[in-house]
Design a protein around this motif. Structure first.
Motif, PDB file in Angstrom:
ATOM      1  N   GLU B 331       0.829  -1.202   0.000  1.00  0.00           N
ATOM      2  CA  GLU B 331       0.000   0.000   0.000  1.00  0.00           C
ATOM      3  C   GLU B 331       0.870   1.261   0.000  1.00  0.00           C
ATOM      4  O   GLU B 331       0.603   2.225  -0.716  1.00  0.00           O
ATOM      5  CB  GLU B 331      -0.871  -0.013   1.246  1.00  0.00           C
ATOM      6  CG  GLU B 331      -2.233   0.601   1.052  1.00  0.00           C
ATOM      7  CD  GLU B 331      -3.077   0.365   2.294  1.00  0.00           C
ATOM      8  OE1 GLU B 331      -3.524   1.356   2.871  1.00  0.00           O
ATOM      9  OE2 GLU B 331      -3.251  -0.812   2.677  1.00  0.00           O
ATOM     10  N   GLU B 332       1.921   1.197   0.807  1.00  0.00           N
ATOM     11  CA  GLU B 332       2.864   2.313   0.915  1.00  0.00           C
ATOM     12  C   GLU B 332       3.520   2.575  -0.448  1.00  0.00           C
ATOM     13  O   GLU B 332       3.630   3.711  -0.908  1.00  0.00           O
ATOM     14  CB  GLU B 332       3.922   1.901   1.935  1.00  0.00           C
ATOM     15  CG  GLU B 332       4.618   3.018   2.648  1.00  0.00           C
ATOM     16  CD  GLU B 332       5.497   2.434   3.752  1.00  0.00           C
ATOM     17  OE1 GLU B 332       5.215   1.315   4.238  1.00  0.00           O
ATOM     18  OE2 GLU B 332       6.485   3.097   4.106  1.00  0.00           O
ATOM     19  N   PHE B 333       3.956   1.490  -1.060  1.00  0.00           N
ATOM     20  CA  PHE B 333       4.587   1.578  -2.377  1.00  0.00           C
ATOM     21  C   PHE B 333       3.645   2.222  -3.393  1.00  0.00           C
ATOM     22  O   PHE B 333       4.028   3.080  -4.176  1.00  0.00           O
ATOM     23  CB  PHE B 333       4.997   0.166  -2.828  1.00  0.00           C
ATOM     24  CG  PHE B 333       5.368   0.047  -4.281  1.00  0.00           C
ATOM     25  CD1 PHE B 333       6.556   0.576  -4.765  1.00  0.00           C
ATOM     26  CD2 PHE B 333       4.526  -0.604  -5.181  1.00  0.00           C
ATOM     27  CE1 PHE B 333       6.904   0.457  -6.101  1.00  0.00           C
ATOM     28  CE2 PHE B 333       4.857  -0.731  -6.513  1.00  0.00           C
ATOM     29  CZ  PHE B 333       6.053  -0.194  -6.975  1.00  0.00           C
ATOM     30  N   GLU B 334       2.378   1.830  -3.332  1.00  0.00           N
ATOM     31  CA  GLU B 334       1.409   2.365  -4.282  1.00  0.00           C
ATOM     32  C   GLU B 334       1.119   3.834  -4.015  1.00  0.00           C
ATOM     33  O   GLU B 334       0.928   4.624  -4.950  1.00  0.00           O
ATOM     34  CB  GLU B 334       0.122   1.518  -4.243  1.00  0.00           C
ATOM     35  CG  GLU B 334       0.364   0.142  -4.848  1.00  0.00           C
ATOM     36  CD  GLU B 334      -0.783  -0.833  -4.640  1.00  0.00           C
ATOM     37  OE1 GLU B 334      -1.838  -0.433  -4.115  1.00  0.00           O
ATOM     38  OE2 GLU B 334      -0.620  -2.012  -5.018  1.00  0.00           O
ATOM     39  N   GLU B 335       1.114   4.196  -2.737  1.00  0.00           N
ATOM     40  CA  GLU B 335       0.846   5.584  -2.380  1.00  0.00           C
ATOM     41  C   GLU B 335       2.005   6.495  -2.833  1.00  0.00           C
ATOM     42  O   GLU B 335       1.790   7.566  -3.399  1.00  0.00           O
ATOM     43  CB  GLU B 335       0.638   5.686  -0.858  1.00  0.00           C
ATOM     44  CG  GLU B 335       0.178   7.044  -0.366  1.00  0.00           C
ATOM     45  CD  GLU B 335      -1.047   7.560  -1.096  1.00  0.00           C
ATOM     46  OE1 GLU B 335      -1.952   6.758  -1.397  1.00  0.00           O
ATOM     47  OE2 GLU B 335      -1.080   8.777  -1.388  1.00  0.00           O
ATOM     48  N   VAL B 336       3.222   6.020  -2.583  1.00  0.00           N
ATOM     49  CA  VAL B 336       4.419   6.794  -2.966  1.00  0.00           C
ATOM     50  C   VAL B 336       4.450   7.047  -4.475  1.00  0.00           C
ATOM     51  O   VAL B 336       4.926   8.069  -4.938  1.00  0.00           O
ATOM     52  CB  VAL B 336       5.687   6.020  -2.513  1.00  0.00           C
ATOM     53  CG1 VAL B 336       6.930   6.569  -3.173  1.00  0.00           C
ATOM     54  CG2 VAL B 336       5.809   6.066  -1.003  1.00  0.00           C
ATOM     55  N   ASN B 337       3.921   6.097  -5.224  1.00  0.00           N
ATOM     56  CA  ASN B 337       3.994   6.197  -6.679  1.00  0.00           C
ATOM     57  C   ASN B 337       2.660   6.534  -7.326  1.00  0.00           C
ATOM     58  O   ASN B 337       2.457   6.287  -8.514  1.00  0.00           O
ATOM     59  CB  ASN B 337       4.515   4.880  -7.252  1.00  0.00           C
ATOM     60  CG  ASN B 337       6.000   4.746  -7.014  1.00  0.00           C
ATOM     61  OD1 ASN B 337       6.782   5.571  -7.486  1.00  0.00           O
ATOM     62  ND2 ASN B 337       6.382   3.732  -6.252  1.00  0.00           N
TER      63      ASN B 337
END
Lengths: 262, 571
Positions: B331-337
């Motif tokens: 989720e974090e990865f998707e939010e960052v990108n």
């Protein structure tokens, strides 16, 4: 001279609201020229003699004068052409040079009638591409590769022209030796003010629904005038046919404007 | 010092005349030079064969390492690749840098790579160098690609046991014509003859067409959307494959693309993992390069893990007291990108719009490229295309190179008695071409997604009374602002006869031929005449070379608006 005409109040208003098509293929007739600048791109081509270009003059001269003196032969194996159009030699499968006396209708084996274009046009176009496309002849001689490039480009033009009602109308009329005379439109103030209103409606359209509504209206009009063209052309009433082309031109231009906004 | 492995060709050697000198069937290989990885393939008449390197790998990292003045491709020293990257001796990501000037944001983001990318921000080519011992050894993207292409060629020659000259190369949709000339140059340096440069998704579309033909669907036309995202670029195409006779034609309807890819995901993630990383990422000290390399490798591994698991533990010592010890979830990865994913979605929407195809009308959606393994990418493609599932018939990493190999087979005119691979790709222009007119605006003459070959013409006129000269400045692209497009070249029309503004007619015609060569022709006529007053100018584009970024500004300084053109207004 012609510039003066530009400055009549009505047309200058129209000029201001330009935003119109900058798609130069089948350019919209413009007020500028009383000169001999046809809006039709093909007429301009002799200026830029590039491979693959048509000289429409040639094509209707030969069609007016009937048969060519000799039936063509394949440049490679000298076999006589057995088919019209002769784009590809059936015996050695070599691509032939462009023959400008063959018109777009003949390329697709169609009768020269406005409504003779049926739905299989696309298939026929792709058939030709599978035989003529430059990608398929990389290993052939330079000469044949050049023929492939020219033939393929001409088939694209032919397909593009015949598949669009307006382009087809202008083309078929030209084959009869009738070029579009732009001065005609200047007198048709009713049409101009109608188009201005429609265009205003397009610009002020609040949502895509409203746009779609105008578009279907335009398409209806196009269809009507396309039918009138077919009738007029059939009865060789070229004056009416030209008039229909003008109508179609303007409705088409509004249509393009809508497509851009959608 | 050892001799360079490539031939330095003169510029003229990249020209088409030279290329068309081969007239007999030869083996043609397909090459997919990716930003981070590349593949070579050949069509053997019935299927594709992906060529392997000496270590039996089909996929090779696009690295070149510089050692003791002898650059060499990664093919021969994979084991040391990671080590080289940490020492600054490895140069990679050249596909993102080739043909770009130092004002380009893509070049700026490349400064975080673990080798030297220096910019002066004046529109010249960036300075690129590898660290060899205590020396920065300068190089260019063309040189790096040429070295790499030589290795690929040699590898193919050893495996196929015959000399290889002809290639079909796949490239990103968003490459400008100027970038294409740089690729042509690299190929010429490597002794390769380009039969065709194909936008990556169109190679995939061609392969799809062959599969569709072989499996014999019963429906009429098949609309297919291809989404291809690798490390450097994201491309979308909509193609129509006719199922009625004639079969086997892939007609490209619309193309769109952008320089976003896995590299952006990686950089966003690196910045996320190491806040205040800016100093580290933009400095080029020996220690910093090592730290950057370590951060890069750790982040890359984490992203790969997140494709198959929900969270990942990152534990890396970057040296100099910098340590990362963190658990990152998907989720974090998707939010960052999020911005990158949003742009991917908007590219698909744009392409469908251009193609005038609704998601419901798509028969298949093909997802390929290295990023296709990322769950978020899969989801967004399925969402935008309103599909429950994706086309499964292709290896996402091999689709583009297989299509290129297939195109090479078709183009080399190999006798095909059973018409088993009787396929054809009808291509369109990926970017609009036009000129500067109506003030500082871009006026397209051949719009994007026009079937090639194409010729279009537009009418322009002067912007001042008695204007004697007019500048034709040619751009390519689809940016609304002029500066967002690529400058391809410029020339001056001289000897306009004295006349009030708006009277002389300047006709500009653009011609893209079957080999994708662009010519710009310009003629001046006076009203009432059919004859150009001067000889017609016929200019092959692009004409710009290095440093083209400042050319437009230099022209502006020298001439202002004195030689401007305006398009002729039409109702």
């Amino acid at each position: 001279m012609s510039k003066k005409k530009l400055l009549t109040p009505l047309s200058s208003l129209l000029l201001l609201r330009r935003t119109l098509t900058s798609t130069p293929h089948f350019s919209i007739p413009h007020f500028q020229s009383r000169t001999n600048f046809s809006p039709n791109i093909e007429k301009l081509r002799p200026l830029f003699p590039l491979p693959g270009f048509d000289f429409p003059g040639k094509s209707f001269i030969s069609s007016q004068f009937g048969n060519k003196p000799n039936s063509p032969h394949c440049w490679n194996c000298s076999a006589a052409a057995q088919t019209t159009p002769f784009l590809l030699c059936p015996s050695c499968r070599c691509i032939q040079p462009v023959d400008h006396s063959v018109d777009y209708f003949q390329i697709f084996g169609l009768e020269r009638k406005y409504d003779s274009v049926e739905e299989h046009l696309e298939g026929k176009y792709k058939d030709w591409q599978k035989k003529l496309h430059p990608d398929l002849v990389h290993s052939k001689s330079e000469k044949e590769r050049e023929y492939a490039a020219e033939q393929s480009a001409r088939v694209i033009d032919a397909y593009r022209t015949l598949s669009k009602p307006l382009a087809r109308a202008i083309y078929i009329l030209k084959l009869e030796g009738v070029d579009i005379d732009e001065e005609e439109t200047l007198s048709d103030l009713d049409l101009l003010s109608e188009i201005m209103e429609v265009r205003e409606a397009v610009e002020e359209a609040p949502n895509s629904q409203a746009l779609n509504l105008i578009q279907s209206l335009m398409q209806e009009k196009l269809k009507q005038w396309s039918n009138s063209f077919a009738e007029a052309f059939e009865s060789r009433n070229f004056e009416e046919a030209v008039k229909a082309i003008w109508q179609m031109t303007y409705y088409e231009s509004v249509n393009e404007e809508i497509v851009k906004r959608q | 010092m050892a001799e360079a492995a490539y031939t330095v060709a003169s510029d003229s050697e990249t020209s088409r005349e030279e290329k068309s000198s081969c007239t007999f069937p030869e083996t043609t290989i397909g090459i997919d030079i990716g930003t981070s990885q590349c593949r070579v393939a050949i069509w053997n008449g019935s299927q594709v064969e992906i060529l392997k390197n000496s270590r039996n790998q089909k996929m090779m990292s696009s690295y070149v390492t510089f050692k003791d003045g002898t650059p060499s491709g990664e093919l021969s020293n994979q084991l040391s690749a990671d080590h080289d990257m940490l020492s600054g001796a490895a140069i990679f990501n050249m596909k993102r840098l080739i043909g770009r000037v130092d004002t380009d944001p893509v070049v700026h983001s490349s400064k975080s790579l673990p080798f030297l990318v220096q910019t002066l921000d004046i529109g010249v080519r960036p300075f690129i160098a590898a660290l060899v011992g205590n020396f920065w050894r300068s190089t260019t993207p063309e040189e790096v690609l040429a070295i790499f292409l030589v290795e690929l060629r040699e590898m193919a020659e050893i495996q196929l046991k015959r000399p290889i000259k002809n290639v079909v190369l796949t490239l990103p949709v968003s490459f400008s014509r100027f970038q294409l000339t740089r690729i042509e140059r690299a190929c010429a340096m490597a002794g390769l003859h380009i039969l065709k440069l194909m936008p990556e998704p169109t190679a995939v579309a061609l392969l799809y067409t062959l599969y569709a033909k072989q499996s014999g669907f019963q429906s009429t036309d098949r609309n297919v959307l291809i989404f291809n995202m690798g490390a450097g670029y994201c491309d979308v195409a909509v193609s129509v494959t006719a199922e009625e006779a004639p079969r086997g034609i892939s007609e490209i309807i619309a193309l769109t693309g952008s320089a976003i890819g896995g590299e952006d995901l990686l950089q966003n993630m690196m910045r996320h993992l190491l806040p205040n990383a800016e100093n580290l990422l933009t400095s080029h000290g020996v220690d910093e390069i090592k730290s950057k390399g370590l951060l890069r490798v750790a982040t890359q591994n984490a992203i790969h893990s997140l494709s198959s698991q929900n969270s990942v533990q990152i534990d890396v010592d970057l040296g100099n007291g910098m340590k990362i010890c963190k658990v990152v979830d998907r989720e974090e990865f998707e939010e960052v990108n999020r911005a990158v994913f949003d742009e991917c979605a908007s590219l698909i929407i744009q392409c469908l719009h251009d193609a005038k195809v609704k998601p419901e009308d798509l028969n298949d959606v093909v997802l390929v490229g290295g990023c296709s393994y990322i769950p978020k990418i899969k989801n967004l493609v399925m969402n935008v295309c309103k599909k429950e599932e994706l086309y499964e018939g292709m290896n996402p990493l091999e689709a583009a190179v297989s299509g290129a190999a297939l195109q090479g087979y078709v183009a080399s005119g190999v006798h095909d008695p059973f018409e088993s691979v009787d396929v054809l790709s009808i291509q369109v222009t990926p970017l609009s071409v036009g000129i500067r007119a109506d003030g500082n605006n871009f006026v397209p003459i051949i719009p994007r997604n026009t079937t090639i070959p194409a010729q279009r013409e537009m009418l322009f006129t002067t912007s001042h009374d008695n204007q004697a000269e007019a500048l034709v400045i040619v751009y390519e692209g689809d940016g609304e602002k002029l500066e967002e497009n690529h400058l391809l070249g410029y020339f001056k029309i001289e000897g306009l006869p004295p006349a009030p503004k708006g009277v002389p007619q300047v006709r500009v015609m653009m011609d893209i031929d079957a080999s994708n060569v662009l010519r710009v022709l310009a003629a001046v006529l006076m009203p009432g005449s059919h004859v150009p007053i001067n000889p017609v100018l016929d200019v092959r584009m692009p004409t710009v070379d290095d440093g083209h970024g400042w050319c437009a500004e230099a022209l502006h300084r020298a001439y202002g608006a004195t030689q401007d053109l305006v398009s002729v207004k039409r109702i």
